[in-house]
Design an enzyme around this catalytic site. Structure first.
Site, PDB file in Angstrom:
ATOM      1  N   GLY A  30      41.955  34.956  38.286  1.00  0.00           N
ATOM      2  CA  GLY A  30      41.510  34.832  38.139  1.00  0.00           C
ATOM      3  C   GLY A  30      39.960  35.551  37.859  1.00  0.00           C
ATOM      4  N   ILE A  31      38.712  34.649  37.830  1.00  0.00           N
ATOM      5  CA  ILE A  31      37.463  35.766  37.950  1.00  0.00           C
ATOM      6  C   ILE A  31      37.104  35.912  39.762  1.00  0.00           C
ATOM      7  CG2 ILE A  31      34.849  34.820  37.991  1.00  0.00           C
ATOM      8  CD1 ILE A  31      35.148  32.312  36.268  1.00  0.00           C
ATOM      9  N   GLY A  32      37.250  35.442  40.281  1.00  0.00           N
ATOM     10  CA  GLY A  32      37.267  35.712  41.810  1.00  0.00           C
ATOM     11  C   GLY A  32      37.729  37.296  41.471  1.00  0.00           C
ATOM     12  N   ASN A  79      42.160  35.845  44.737  1.00  0.00           N
ATOM     13  CA  ASN A  79      43.357  35.591  44.623  1.00  0.00           C
ATOM     14  C   ASN A  79      43.840  36.234  42.599  1.00  0.00           C
ATOM     15  OD1 ASN A  79      43.103  33.162  44.890  1.00  0.00           O
ATOM     16  ND2 ASN A  79      45.319  33.285  44.786  1.00  0.00           N
ATOM     17  N   TYR A 114      34.802  16.730  38.222  1.00  0.00           N
ATOM     18  CA  TYR A 114      34.651  17.816  37.494  1.00  0.00           C
ATOM     19  C   TYR A 114      33.159  18.816  38.170  1.00  0.00           C
ATOM     20  CZ  TYR A 114      35.414  23.310  36.511  1.00  0.00           C
ATOM     21  OH  TYR A 114      35.160  24.490  36.646  1.00  0.00           O
TER      22      TYR A 114
END
Ligand code: NAP
Length: 282
Positions: free
Chosen positions: A16-18, A14, A169
């Site tokens: 950013g990178i995606g 939905n 992370y």
């Protein structure tokens, strides 16, 4: 039955990178499944894809909350019910700096970034194999370098401990690389190949949970646009040679990750433990 389009499932598409990855694949004619937490936040991407492709079936929303393995199972079942092939699985969704535990009690970054994707991939594995040639692309990060002691097994089933969430992370991104490498071995000679990658430092919302005072420091770095940040994922999805399966990429090239990320014993241990943890949902 012959299907006219290649099919891709992308998590976290939905923003950013995606999102940039999904838009490019849509332009290339893929039928897309966009898996995420909110239909409302994904609808704008679906509308854009419908407009550029002039096809109403070009993009479909799948509900997926990677922090809950029940949701991961439901998402996979919903996709499998479409009875379509799966040529590309892009494990892209991720969070940084958020703290807590997943619904099943795993440290949040590990639960979302690694374990949720691990289960999703297991549940879609047969479909990938029957659709071969197929690829699994996992968006990791150069931040895996910060996991200097490898995976801290004893901390994976308790809440995030570090103040900024950076350590957790880093470990989750190390897990992404170990998972992708081990998956390539499990899928050897099946026609399904795997890739993990660092997308670059990209101007997205990924830093939204990092403590407020740190955000200006992060923003001082030169950042790529989401479209530039999608380039390595797209390279792995579409162009990287299939014999390069199991490797880690940066800037559309093979890159050697840290020795922890190449540690086969750690990769096997992560695989076996993850399989055990997700087994109630398989
Ligand atoms: N940006 C960078 O500089 C950078 C660098 C290295 C690696 N990466 C990696 O790149 C990938 C994409 O990140 P991005 O930079 O594009 O960040 P982003 O704009 O924040 O996108 C992250 C995506 O992950 C989704 N997500 C988060 N938690 C989720 C959950 N529990 N279940 C399902 N989806 C969830 C988000 O959905 P919501 O909108 O619902 O939150 C969003 O769609 C991540 O794996 C990240 O670790 C990014």
């Amino acid at each position: 039955m012959e299907h006219p389009y290649k099919t891709a499932l992308i998590t976290g598409a939905n923003v950013g990178i995606g999102r940039a990855t999904a838009m490019d694949l849509a332009r290339k004619g893929y039928r897309l499944f966009l898996a995420g937490r909110s239909l409302e936040r994904t609808q704008v991407v679906i509308d854009e894809i419908t407009e550029i492709t002039a096809r109403t079936d070009a993009a479909t929303f799948l509900h997926l909350d990677l922090s809950d393995l029940r949701s991961v199972k439901k998402c996979a079942e919903t996709f499998l019910d479409f009875a379509l092939p799966l040529h590309l699985l892009i494990n892209n969704a991720g969070l940084a700096g958020a703290k807590g535990v997943s619904a099943q009690g795993f440290e949040l970054a590990f639960g979302v970034n690694h374990l949720g994707h691990f289960l999703l991939t297991q549940l879609l594995r047969e479909r990938l194999q029957s659709s071969a040639p197929a690829r699994v692309v996992t968006v990791a990060s150069r931040a895996h370098r910060l996991a200097r002691d490898g995976i801290s097994w004893h901390l994976l089933q308790s809440p995030t401990r570090s103040f900024t969430g950076t350590q957790e992370y880093a470990q989750s991104k190390l897990a992404n690389i170990l998972f992708s490498a081990q998956l390539s071995k499990k899928l050897m000679n099946t026609g399904v190949t795997t890739y993990s990658l660092h997308p670059g430092v990209v101007d997205t919302e990924v830093w939204r949970e990092v403590p407020r005072f740190l955000r200006p420091v992060l923003k001082l770095r030169k950042m790529l646009t989401p479209e530039q940040g999608a380039e390595t994922a797209l390279y792995c999805a579409l162009r990287a040679p299939s014999q390069e399966t199991g490797l880690y990429y940066d800037s559309c090239q093979i890159k050697k990750p840290t020795h922890h990320a190449l540690d086969e014993e750690q990769a096997i241990q992560l695989w076996d433990r993850s399989l055990q943890w997700v087994s109630p949902f398989m």
